[in-house]
Scaffold this active site. Structure first.
Site, PDB file in Angstrom:
ATOM      1  N   ALA A  19       0.851  -1.188   0.000  1.00  8.72           N
ATOM      2  CA  ALA A  19       0.000   0.000   0.000  1.00  8.72           C
ATOM      3  C   ALA A  19       0.883   1.233   0.000  1.00  8.72           C
ATOM      4  O   ALA A  19       1.739   1.386   0.871  1.00  8.72           O
ATOM      5  CB  ALA A  19      -0.923   0.002   1.208  1.00  8.72           C
ATOM      6  N   ALA A  24      -3.752   1.094  -2.974  1.00 12.21           N
ATOM      7  CA  ALA A  24      -3.151  -0.234  -2.856  1.00 12.21           C
ATOM      8  C   ALA A  24      -2.418  -0.582  -4.149  1.00 12.21           C
ATOM      9  O   ALA A  24      -2.732  -0.063  -5.222  1.00 12.21           O
ATOM     10  CB  ALA A  24      -4.224  -1.266  -2.569  1.00 12.21           C
ATOM     11  N   ASP A 133       8.927  11.246   1.291  1.00 13.45           N
ATOM     12  CA  ASP A 133       8.615   9.996   1.998  1.00 13.45           C
ATOM     13  C   ASP A 133       9.712   8.960   1.765  1.00 13.45           C
ATOM     14  O   ASP A 133       9.444   7.807   1.417  1.00 13.45           O
ATOM     15  CB  ASP A 133       7.261   9.453   1.548  1.00 13.45           C
ATOM     16  CG  ASP A 133       6.638   8.503   2.573  1.00 13.45           C
ATOM     17  OD1 ASP A 133       7.091   8.504   3.740  1.00 13.45           O
ATOM     18  OD2 ASP A 133       5.698   7.767   2.218  1.00 13.45           O
TER      19      ASP A 133
END
Length: 393
Positions: A19, A24, A133
C-alpha cells in the site's frame, strides 16, 4: 505525458503487493508482461490530488533508480497507474522479513548510493522534486537484491509549491516538517540520513525510546533534535559513513549536505571499497599513519607515514591500480617488511620497488576489481602489524 491504455488490457491478479500513499498496489499482467498496478479510489479529494501528482511527477522522471511508469488506465470509478514490477520486494522487507539475509557494509553503501543518485537527480530538475517519503518501504530491490529503485511519489511535490503541510512517515520526517515549516530538498536529506542509520543498525528509527510506538514520543524526540544512538551502528561501519549520517540528521537544514554532495561522497566510498584511514602505534616512539587519497588526476593513492619521536618522519606513497590492487597489496607487505629490516635506506628503496611494480600493473589493463581494492586495506593492516614486530630505526 503518461500513456493512456485500455483498462480491458490490464489483467489484475489477487496478489497484493503493498500500500502506497493514496492506494493499494497489486500485481497484474499487461500485454503479456508482469507489472505492478497502483489503484486509486477517488472517494476522497485528497487521494485524487495525490494520484494526479504522482502520475504527473513520474511522467517527467527518467532515471535508472526511479520506478518506471508504463501507463495509466481508468474504468470510470478508479484510476490505475501501471508500473514495472520488481519481484524482490522492498528494502524494508529485506531488513525485517522472515529470511533475515545478511549484508555487508559495502552492499549497504551501494543501496545508499543508488538512492542518493536518484534524489540528486530529482532535486536538480528544472522544477526540482522533493519526494517527502524516503524510507526503506519505498525502496524496491532487484538484480538479486543488488540494486534498488525509489517508488511511491504520491506525496512528492515540486519546491515551487512552498508546501507547509505535514506529510510523510513520522519516523523519517525532518524537524522542520513536523513544525509545519517549508518543505525543501533538505527534508529528503534528513530522511536519507535516518534511512542510512537504519541500514547500518538494522533497527527501526527511535526503537530505542522508552515508548517506541508512541507517535507523540517520536514527534517530541524529532522536534527536540534528539539524536539516534550511534553506538547501535555496526562495528565495521566506516567512520566517514557515521559522520555523513550525523550531518544529514543535523537539526539545522542549512548544515545538511546536498544530495549531490552525498552522491559524490558515497561514490568515492563505494569505488574505494570503503577503505578507512587508520593509525597503528608500532612502539613507544613510532606511529604508522595509513591514509587514502585521490590525486589531481583522479587516481587513488595510499600513503603510509611513519612518525617518530624527535626524528624525521618517513612517507611512502603507493598508486592503487584497480586491476592489480591485490598484487600491489602483497607488494606493499613484501617491500615494507624489507624496509623494516634495514631502516631508512630500505624504506626509500622499497618505495622505488613498489612504484616499479605498480607501473607494471598499470600496463596490464584497467579491468575493475572492487574486491581487490578491499584487499589492499586488509593487506596494509597486516603489513603494519608485521612492521610493529620488526621495525628498528
Amino acid at each position: 505525458m503518461v500513456k493512456q491504455v485500455d483498462f480491458a488490457e490490464v489483467k489484475l491478479s489477487e496478489k497484493f503487493l503493498g500500500a502506497g500513499s493514496g492506494g493499494a498496489v497489486r500485481k497484474a499482467t499487461f500485454q503479456n508482461q508482469e507489472i505492478a498496478v497502483k489503484i486509486f479510489d477517488f472517494l476522497e479529494e485528497t487521494i485524487k490530488k495525490n494520484a494526479e501528482r504522482e502520475i504527473t511527477h513520474l511522467s517527467e522522471i527518467d532515471h535508472e533508480n526511479v520506478i518506471r511508469v508504463i501507463g495509466r488506465a481508468s474504468n470510470g470509478k478508479k484510476d490505475y497507474l501501471l508500473m514495472e514490477y520488481l519481484e524482490e520486494g522492498s528494502l524494508h522487507n529485506y531488513l525485517y522479513g522472515d529470511d533475515k539475509w545478511e549484508y555487508t557494509v559495502e552492499q549497504a553503501v551501494r543501496w545508499a548510493l543508488q538512492c542518493a543518485k536518484a534524489l540528486a537527480y530529482l532535486h536538480s530538475l528544472d522544477r526540482p522534486i522533493v519526494h517527502r517519503d524516503i524510507k526503506p518501504q519505498n525502496m524496491l530491490l532487484y538484480n538479486q537484491h543488488e540494486d534498488l529503485k525509489i517508488c511511491d511519489f504520491g506525496l512528492a511535490t515540486d519546491m515551487s509549491n512552498n508546501k507547509t503541510d505535514m506529510q510523510g512517515t513520522l519516523r523519517y520526517m525532518a524537524p522542520e516538517a513536523i513544525k509545519h515549516l517549508k518543505y525543501t530538498a533538505k527534508c529528503d536529506v534528513y530522511s536519507f540520513g535516518i534511512m542510512l542509520w537504519e541500514l547500518m543498525t538494522r533497527q527501526l528509527p527511535y526503537s530505542h525510546l522508552e515508548n517506541p510506538n508512541s507517535q507523540y514520543a517520536i514527534m517530541k524526540a524529532i522536534s527536540s533534535g534528539e539524536k539516534l544512538p550511534m553506538e547501535a551502528v555496526r562495528s565495521d561501519c566506516p567512520e566517514g559513513i557515521k559522520q555523513l549520517m550525523e550531518c544529514c540528521m543535523d537539526i539545522n537544514p542549512e548544515k545538511r549536505p546536498s544530495m549531490k554532495e552525498i552522491e559524490k561522497f558515497l561514490g568515492e566510498q563505494y569505488e574505494s571499497g570503503t577503505d578507512e584511514d587508520f593509525i597503528k602505534p608500532l612502539d613507544e616512539d613510532t606511529v604508522a599513519v595509513v591514509t587514502y587519497h585521490v590525486d589531481s588526476s583522479g587516481s587513488r593513492i595510499m600513503r603510509v607515514d611513519f612518525w617518530r619521536h624527535q626524528l624525521p618522519s618517513i612517507r611512502m606513497t603507493f598508486p592503487i591500480v584497480k586491476r592489480e590492487a591485490e598484487r600491489l597489496g602483497k607488494t606493499v607487505v613484501r617491500e615494507m617488511a624489507k624496509a623494516a629490516a634495514d631502516g631508512d635506506r630500505e624504506v626509500r628503496r622499497a618505495e622505488k620497488d613498489t612504484e616499479r611494480e605498480t607501473s607494471r600493473a598499470a600496463h596490464n589493463g584497467e579491468r575493475e576489481t572492487r574486491r581487490a581494492g578491499q584487499d589492499v586495506g586488509r593487506e596494509t593492516v597486516r603489513a603494519v602489524k608485521k612492521i610493529g614486530k620488526k621495525l628498528r630505526f
